[in-house]
Design a protein around this motif. Sequence first.
Motif, PDB file in Angstrom:
ATOM      1  N   PRO A 197       0.804  -1.228   0.000  1.00 13.41           N
ATOM      2  CA  PRO A 197       0.000   0.000   0.000  1.00 13.41           C
ATOM      3  C   PRO A 197       0.834   1.273   0.000  1.00 13.41           C
ATOM      4  CG  PRO A 197      -0.243  -1.206   2.076  1.00 13.41           C
ATOM      5  CD  PRO A 197       0.598  -2.043   1.186  1.00 13.41           C
ATOM      6  N   LEU A 198       0.473   2.175  -0.887  1.00 15.59           N
ATOM      7  CA  LEU A 198       1.145   3.480  -0.973  1.00 15.59           C
ATOM      8  C   LEU A 198       0.201   4.610  -0.590  1.00 15.59           C
ATOM      9  CD1 LEU A 198       2.897   3.129  -4.438  1.00 15.59           C
ATOM     10  CD2 LEU A 198       4.009   3.217  -2.227  1.00 15.59           C
ATOM     11  N   GLY A 199      -1.080   4.276  -0.492  1.00 11.39           N
ATOM     12  CA  GLY A 199      -2.087   5.321  -0.267  1.00 11.39           C
ATOM     13  C   GLY A 199      -1.772   6.164   0.960  1.00 11.39           C
ATOM     14  N   GLU A 200      -1.423   5.521   2.061  1.00  9.66           N
ATOM     15  CA  GLU A 200      -1.147   6.262   3.292  1.00  9.66           C
ATOM     16  C   GLU A 200       0.061   7.191   3.101  1.00  9.66           C
ATOM     17  OE1 GLU A 200      -2.093   3.152   3.191  1.00  9.66           O
ATOM     18  OE2 GLU A 200      -3.744   2.998   4.612  1.00  9.66           O
ATOM     19  N   MET A 248      -8.966   9.484   4.958  1.00 10.68           N
ATOM     20  CA  MET A 248      -8.504   9.665   3.563  1.00 10.68           C
ATOM     21  C   MET A 248      -9.628  10.151   2.656  1.00 10.68           C
ATOM     22  SD  MET A 248      -5.788   8.048   1.475  1.00 10.68           S
ATOM     23  CE  MET A 248      -5.622   6.325   1.690  1.00 10.68           C
ATOM     24  N   TYR A 292      -6.415  -2.026 -12.064  1.00 13.34           N
ATOM     25  CA  TYR A 292      -5.989  -1.513 -10.753  1.00 13.34           C
ATOM     26  C   TYR A 292      -5.717  -2.724  -9.856  1.00 13.34           C
ATOM     27  CZ  TYR A 292      -6.840   1.366  -6.472  1.00 13.34           C
ATOM     28  OH  TYR A 292      -6.760   2.047  -5.280  1.00 13.34           O
ATOM     29  N   LYS A 296      -1.899  -4.094  -7.933  1.00 13.79           N
ATOM     30  CA  LYS A 296      -0.435  -4.131  -8.015  1.00 13.79           C
ATOM     31  C   LYS A 296       0.170  -5.481  -7.687  1.00 13.79           C
ATOM     32  CE  LYS A 296      -0.427  -0.514  -5.282  1.00 13.79           C
ATOM     33  NZ  LYS A 296      -0.091   0.637  -4.430  1.00 13.79           N
ATOM     34  N   GLN A 353       5.756   6.278 -10.250  1.00 10.89           N
ATOM     35  CA  GLN A 353       4.468   6.952 -10.389  1.00 10.89           C
ATOM     36  C   GLN A 353       4.335   7.764 -11.667  1.00 10.89           C
ATOM     37  OE1 GLN A 353       3.032  10.266  -8.240  1.00 10.89           O
ATOM     38  NE2 GLN A 353       1.060   9.311  -7.831  1.00 10.89           N
ATOM     39  N   PRO A 363      -7.346  -3.030  -4.085  1.00 11.44           N
ATOM     40  CA  PRO A 363      -7.485  -2.382  -2.774  1.00 11.44           C
ATOM     41  C   PRO A 363      -8.720  -1.482  -2.673  1.00 11.44           C
ATOM     42  CG  PRO A 363      -5.856  -1.227  -4.095  1.00 11.44           C
ATOM     43  CD  PRO A 363      -6.249  -2.449  -4.868  1.00 11.44           C
ATOM     44  N   TYR A 364      -9.187  -1.385  -1.419  1.00  7.04           N
ATOM     45  CA  TYR A 364     -10.312  -0.514  -1.140  1.00  7.04           C
ATOM     46  C   TYR A 364      -9.847   0.937  -1.026  1.00  7.04           C
ATOM     47  CZ  TYR A 364     -12.486  -4.816   0.775  1.00  7.04           C
ATOM     48  OH  TYR A 364     -12.987  -6.074   0.971  1.00  7.04           O
ATOM     49  N   PRO A 373      -6.017   6.085  -3.672  1.00  4.23           N
ATOM     50  CA  PRO A 373      -5.963   7.316  -4.471  1.00  4.23           C
ATOM     51  C   PRO A 373      -6.009   7.094  -5.988  1.00  4.23           C
ATOM     52  CG  PRO A 373      -4.019   7.109  -3.033  1.00  4.23           C
ATOM     53  CD  PRO A 373      -4.750   5.806  -2.988  1.00  4.23           C
ATOM     54  N   ALA A 374      -5.577   5.917  -6.461  1.00  2.00           N
ATOM     55  CA  ALA A 374      -5.379   5.756  -7.903  1.00  2.00           C
ATOM     56  C   ALA A 374      -6.640   6.019  -8.746  1.00  2.00           C
ATOM     57  CB  ALA A 374      -4.793   4.373  -8.196  1.00  2.00           C
ATOM     58  N   LEU A 430       5.137   0.223 -11.760  1.00  2.00           N
ATOM     59  CA  LEU A 430       5.769   1.388 -12.398  1.00  2.00           C
ATOM     60  C   LEU A 430       6.053   2.483 -11.384  1.00  2.00           C
ATOM     61  CD1 LEU A 430       3.562   1.817 -15.621  1.00  2.00           C
ATOM     62  CD2 LEU A 430       5.833   0.774 -15.447  1.00  2.00           C
ATOM     63  N   GLU A 471      -6.817   9.638  -9.472  1.00  2.04           N
ATOM     64  CA  GLU A 471      -5.789  10.059 -10.435  1.00  2.04           C
ATOM     65  C   GLU A 471      -6.222   9.683 -11.853  1.00  2.04           C
ATOM     66  OE1 GLU A 471      -2.182   9.246  -7.224  1.00  2.04           O
ATOM     67  OE2 GLU A 471      -2.513   7.830  -8.838  1.00  2.04           O
TER      68      GLU A 471
HETATM   69  C1  U2F Z   1      -4.894   1.800  -0.906  1.00  2.00           C
HETATM   70  O1  U2F Z   1      -3.491   1.801  -1.020  1.00  2.00           O
HETATM   71  P1  U2F Z   1      -2.775   1.541  -2.416  1.00  2.00           P
HETATM   72  O2  U2F Z   1      -1.339   1.814  -2.322  1.00  2.00           O
HETATM   73  O3  U2F Z   1      -3.168   0.197  -2.913  1.00  2.00           O
HETATM   74  O4  U2F Z   1      -3.418   2.706  -3.297  1.00  2.00           O
HETATM   75  P2  U2F Z   1      -3.365   2.993  -4.830  1.00  2.00           P
HETATM   76  O5  U2F Z   1      -4.705   3.537  -5.171  1.00  2.00           O
HETATM   77  O6  U2F Z   1      -2.809   1.840  -5.600  1.00  2.00           O
HETATM   78  O7  U2F Z   1      -2.392   4.208  -5.028  1.00  2.00           O
HETATM   79  C2  U2F Z   1      -1.263   4.551  -4.335  1.00  2.00           C
HETATM   80  C3  U2F Z   1      -0.332   5.312  -5.254  1.00  2.00           C
HETATM   81  O8  U2F Z   1       0.418   4.355  -6.012  1.00  2.00           O
HETATM   82  C4  U2F Z   1       0.729   4.915  -7.261  1.00  2.00           C
HETATM   83  C5  U2F Z   1      -0.527   5.691  -7.620  1.00  2.00           C
HETATM   84  C6  U2F Z   1      -1.028   6.222  -6.273  1.00  2.00           C
HETATM   85  O9  U2F Z   1      -0.600   7.567  -6.059  1.00  2.00           O
HETATM   86  O10 U2F Z   1      -0.222   6.719  -8.538  1.00  2.00           O
HETATM   87  N1  U2F Z   1       1.119   3.828  -8.186  1.00  2.00           N
HETATM   88  C7  U2F Z   1       2.397   3.786  -8.654  1.00  2.00           C
HETATM   89  O11 U2F Z   1       3.193   4.668  -8.338  1.00  2.00           O
HETATM   90  N2  U2F Z   1       2.779   2.767  -9.518  1.00  2.00           N
HETATM   91  C8  U2F Z   1       1.913   1.808  -9.915  1.00  2.00           C
HETATM   92  O12 U2F Z   1       2.302   0.930 -10.701  1.00  2.00           O
HETATM   93  C9  U2F Z   1       0.582   1.836  -9.388  1.00  2.00           C
HETATM   94  C10 U2F Z   1       0.220   2.860  -8.528  1.00  2.00           C
HETATM   95  C11 U2F Z   1      -5.308   2.790   0.122  1.00  2.00           C
HETATM   96  F1  U2F Z   1      -4.839   4.021  -0.246  1.00  2.00           F
HETATM   97  C12 U2F Z   1      -4.812   2.423   1.464  1.00  2.00           C
HETATM   98  O13 U2F Z   1      -5.356   3.311   2.411  1.00  2.00           O
HETATM   99  C13 U2F Z   1      -5.247   1.007   1.820  1.00  2.00           C
HETATM  100  O14 U2F Z   1      -4.603   0.580   2.992  1.00  2.00           O
HETATM  101  C14 U2F Z   1      -4.942   0.028   0.677  1.00  2.00           C
HETATM  102  C15 U2F Z   1      -5.672  -1.267   0.881  1.00  2.00           C
HETATM  103  O15 U2F Z   1      -7.076  -1.071   0.752  1.00  2.00           O
HETATM  104  O16 U2F Z   1      -5.385   0.544  -0.561  1.00  2.00           O
END
Ligand code: U2F
Length: 461
Positions: free
Chosen positions: A7-10, A126, A168, A170, A217, A236-237, A240-241, A215, A244
């Motif tokens: 996860p990157l969202g946080e 969030m 969507y 990863k 970002q 993921p629930y 941010p993606a 990839l 975007e």
């Molecule tokens: C969420 O976390 P995630 O990290 O799964 O959220 P994403 O929507 O995938 O987006 C996070 C960032 O990752 C980037 C994208 C977003 O800014 O541009 N990214 C990237 O750099 N390269 C890639 O190949 C794909 C995406 C949520 F935010 C958390 O709160 C939760 O804990 C988690 C689980 O539900 O889902």
Amino acid sequence: MVDRGGPLGELVQWADLSASLYILGHNLTFSTSQLHLHSVIGAAPGRGSCPIQRPLTFDLIYTDYNGLTHLQGAMGLAFQHYKCRFRIVDSFGTEPAFNLGTYARTHGYKTHWGSWSLQPKQYMTMFPHTPDNSFLGFVSEEALLHPEDREEEMEPVPIRKDNIAVVYGKQDYMWQGKEIYLEAITRKMETHGTVYQPPGRTAQLPSNIVNHGLLAQDQFLQLLKRAKVFVGLGFPYEGPAPLEAIALGCVFLQPRFQPPHSSENSNFYKGKPTTRKVFSQHPYAEEFIGRPFVWTVDMTNATEVQQTVTAILRTEVKPFTPREFTCEGMLERVHAYITHQDFCSASFSTWPPESTLRVHLGPLGQSCVHVCRHAFLVCEPALFHHLNSPTVFNRLGLSCSSIDQDVDNHLFPSYSPWGRRCGLQRDRLLFSCAGSDPAHRRLCPCRAHQAGQVALCPECI
Ligand code: U2F
């Protein structure tokens, strides 16, 4: 896990919070180790296990649930004293019933998280899914604007797209069991993924998927710019993606959840301090953005999925960013919170002002979150104290045969038609927009909000 599909969202949220505070002119100190934390909060090792505490030099401390535990250990008795200065970054939210320790323990709301007895607005989420908490958010990409447009006429323009969908998800486990759904999409569009591949192993994906690997970002955003559809897999629930993708001119296609996911049936939400029921992968996208940008389908129904993809391909969408997820929107919101939220004062909150209150009496079995939303308003817990009195029941034409004010119940103030019982809230930490019961009609403090900025009311800043 950052470079392995975790996860990157946080982290997006922490980065944008840090940037916002800095841009707003605050003096920031970052602490990422316990040792450093001890030195900046002024705890020096004392005799025995009791640290000696200097006065806290920070007006506010932003942390998360884990940081809170460290702070408690480091600050000793001062923790209670300075608790009102904490702000907890808590993506999925903490409802009041889980937050008040004594109530959580005695009423079945005790979970691994929660029970810190903070003021519920100290938790910062969030998305604006839990109005009992403060919606902090993050900054998404902004919808592209036509360069020669003058400022007052700025309009997003469509981006030239290829006939591709980006999925969507990863990590490859997120794709498993979704074959019918994916096949319905790949029939109509070239389908790409950005799935992490561990060294020496290829990701387990259908053979017709073009996988780019995880990839960086900027490259991910370039791919979204070329794509017409961004495809949610159900997990993921609430990330941010999708925002975007919509900002870069994609349509977001996502699965509906029937029955809804919640802490009762989903491992992810299990133990989270919320009773929220999630009806699709991204409720904000569905409820606050909606069509033509967001389409929610039954992913087990191939015909529905194919028909939806066909309809999407016939629809032209422009890039779109809700105002609350723009730089300006986030700065405005963070600034308003810092200016107006005061959890250290013993008196009741005066922000937002009482003039914004719209009292609504809900039907049986509905939470104030729903009651206010149904009226195109938002529940505002800071206004609860204005309606927590017998006169308000009278004004609404409800004659109470008895008034309960000695029991703890997070549904109060509320009216129970059986026996015409009115309940008043006795603990301000239990004022809760969330919560419903078939025996209660809840008394709800609703307010209007700015277009595209649900955290703020029109006359609040
Ligand atoms: C969420 O976390 P995630 O990290 O799964 O959220 P994403 O929507 O995938 O987006 C996070 C960032 O990752 C980037 C994208 C977003 O800014 O541009 N990214 C990237 O750099 N390269 C890639 O190949 C794909 C995406 C949520 F935010 C958390 O709160 C939760 O804990 C988690 C689980 O539900 O889902």
